[in-house]
Design a protein around this motif. Sequence first.
Motif, short mmCIF file in Angstrom:
data_model
loop_
_atom_site.label_atom_id
_atom_site.label_comp_id
_atom_site.label_asym_id
_atom_site.label_seq_id
_atom_site.Cartn_x
_atom_site.Cartn_y
_atom_site.Cartn_z
N TRP A 186 46.28 -7.70 -37.02
CA TRP A 186 46.08 -8.39 -35.74
C TRP A 186 44.66 -8.11 -35.24
O TRP A 186 43.94 -7.28 -35.80
CB TRP A 186 47.11 -7.92 -34.71
CG TRP A 186 46.96 -6.49 -34.30
CD1 TRP A 186 46.22 -6.00 -33.26
CD2 TRP A 186 47.57 -5.35 -34.94
NE1 TRP A 186 46.32 -4.62 -33.21
CE2 TRP A 186 47.14 -4.21 -34.22
CE3 TRP A 186 48.41 -5.20 -36.03
CZ2 TRP A 186 47.54 -2.93 -34.58
CZ3 TRP A 186 48.81 -3.92 -36.37
CH2 TRP A 186 48.37 -2.81 -35.65
N GLU A 246 46.97 -20.02 -28.07
CA GLU A 246 46.26 -19.92 -29.35
C GLU A 246 44.77 -19.78 -29.13
O GLU A 246 44.19 -20.42 -28.24
CB GLU A 246 46.57 -21.14 -30.22
CG GLU A 246 46.06 -21.02 -31.64
CD GLU A 246 46.53 -22.15 -32.53
OE1 GLU A 246 45.74 -23.07 -32.75
OE2 GLU A 246 47.69 -22.10 -32.99
N THR A 252 40.86 -19.58 -31.14
CA THR A 252 40.08 -19.85 -32.35
C THR A 252 39.07 -18.73 -32.49
O THR A 252 38.26 -18.48 -31.59
CB THR A 252 39.37 -21.20 -32.27
OG1 THR A 252 40.34 -22.24 -32.11
CG2 THR A 252 38.57 -21.46 -33.55
N ALA A 255 42.82 -19.33 -36.76
CA ALA A 255 43.65 -19.49 -35.56
C ALA A 255 44.51 -18.24 -35.38
O ALA A 255 45.00 -17.67 -36.35
CB ALA A 255 44.52 -20.73 -35.68
N ALA A 256 44.67 -17.82 -34.13
CA ALA A 256 45.47 -16.64 -33.82
C ALA A 256 46.22 -16.87 -32.52
O ALA A 256 45.73 -17.57 -31.63
CB ALA A 256 44.60 -15.39 -33.71
N THR A 257 47.40 -16.27 -32.42
CA THR A 257 48.25 -16.43 -31.23
C THR A 257 48.30 -15.12 -30.46
O THR A 257 48.54 -14.06 -31.05
CB THR A 257 49.67 -16.85 -31.64
OG1 THR A 257 49.61 -18.06 -32.40
CG2 THR A 257 50.54 -17.08 -30.40
N SER A 279 49.73 -12.21 -28.63
CA SER A 279 51.06 -11.61 -28.65
C SER A 279 51.21 -10.45 -27.67
O SER A 279 52.33 -9.98 -27.45
CB SER A 279 51.37 -11.09 -30.07
OG SER A 279 50.42 -10.10 -30.45
N PRO A 299 47.07 -13.47 -36.40
CA PRO A 299 46.66 -14.68 -37.13
C PRO A 299 47.86 -15.59 -37.40
O PRO A 299 48.94 -15.12 -37.76
CB PRO A 299 46.07 -14.13 -38.43
CG PRO A 299 45.70 -12.71 -38.12
CD PRO A 299 46.70 -12.24 -37.11
N THR A 300 47.63 -16.89 -37.21
CA THR A 300 48.70 -17.84 -37.46
C THR A 300 49.06 -17.87 -38.94
O THR A 300 50.24 -17.96 -39.31
CB THR A 300 48.29 -19.24 -36.99
OG1 THR A 300 47.92 -19.17 -35.60
CG2 THR A 300 49.44 -20.22 -37.15
N ASN A 301 48.06 -17.78 -39.78
CA ASN A 301 48.25 -17.76 -41.23
C ASN A 301 47.53 -16.55 -41.81
O ASN A 301 46.62 -15.99 -41.17
CB ASN A 301 47.73 -19.04 -41.87
CG ASN A 301 48.45 -20.28 -41.35
OD1 ASN A 301 49.67 -20.35 -41.36
ND2 ASN A 301 47.68 -21.26 -40.89
#
Length: 328
Positions: free
Chosen positions: A244, A262, A264, A276-278, A280, A311-313
Amino acid sequence: MNEKKKYNLIGGVCALVAVVLIIALAGYFVSKPKAHVIQGVAEASEYRVSGKVPGRVEEMYVREGQKVHKGDTVVFIDSPEVRAKLVQANAAKAAAMAQSSKAQAGARTEEITGAYNLWQSAVVQEDVMRKSYERMQKLYDQKVVSAQKYDEVKAKYDAAVATAAAAKSKYDMAVSGARNEDKAAARALVAQANGAVMEVESYLGELYLTSPVDGTVSAVFPKTGELIGTGSPVMTIVDLNDVWFTFNVREDLLKGMNLGSELTLRIPALGDKQVAATISYMAVRESYATWKATKETDGYDAKTFEVRAVPTNAVEGLLPGMTALVVR
């Protein structure tokens, strides 16, 4: 001549205007407030491998930077003291089992036979003394013998009766064996010894330390041959599947940042790759280190918030410690 002067005058005015415009534009760009850069760092879950048993590092099976899987043996710790305790525990277990077997089996056949013979001998002696007592009783009733003689024979008869009863009691004990309470106590001692053996064997299992997770060995602390204590960390394993980004953001810059939103991010170490990251996690940092007096915030003290984004992916090549910049 007049036209020439007029032309020069117009050219001078235009030049002056151009210079003024250039200076104004330069001043604008110089004085224009710069966009705040929100910078963070990549982090990952770390696991410290440590043992319960003190000992000497006998063999190290991995090195720094090596990938390991959950359950892989990473180090062997030698502890002669634990092996000695296992020998002691097994000896105590053997003794307890022998005592329990003795209690459950009862007296040996030879012991029972001996007790029976003693009882029969006491019975014979009792019968002899009973006959002597009966004869003495008749003589005493006829006033032939003194009271002292009578009392002596009666005392010997009573002693013979008591001896026979005691011999019978010992024989009954030999036949029935140990009491139920003694048998239960013997079984409890065996269970206690089994527990001690299991405890020491569990310590023997702790001599081989394994990886708790799939990951990469990031640090190895002791070297082969060094002593370590109980709970001393041997190495650190990083789980690169649990990564993260952490940012310390002043509260007046939190606009647009909410749980679940989200972001960038730009990773300079990966060639300015954008990911891309969310978000949390969001929480205010400790007050003693986060208050900031600033005129840009209209004179109030701004606190700092810790913001974490996942990270989203999966990001190939991303390592803990790499810088991440928020793209706005």
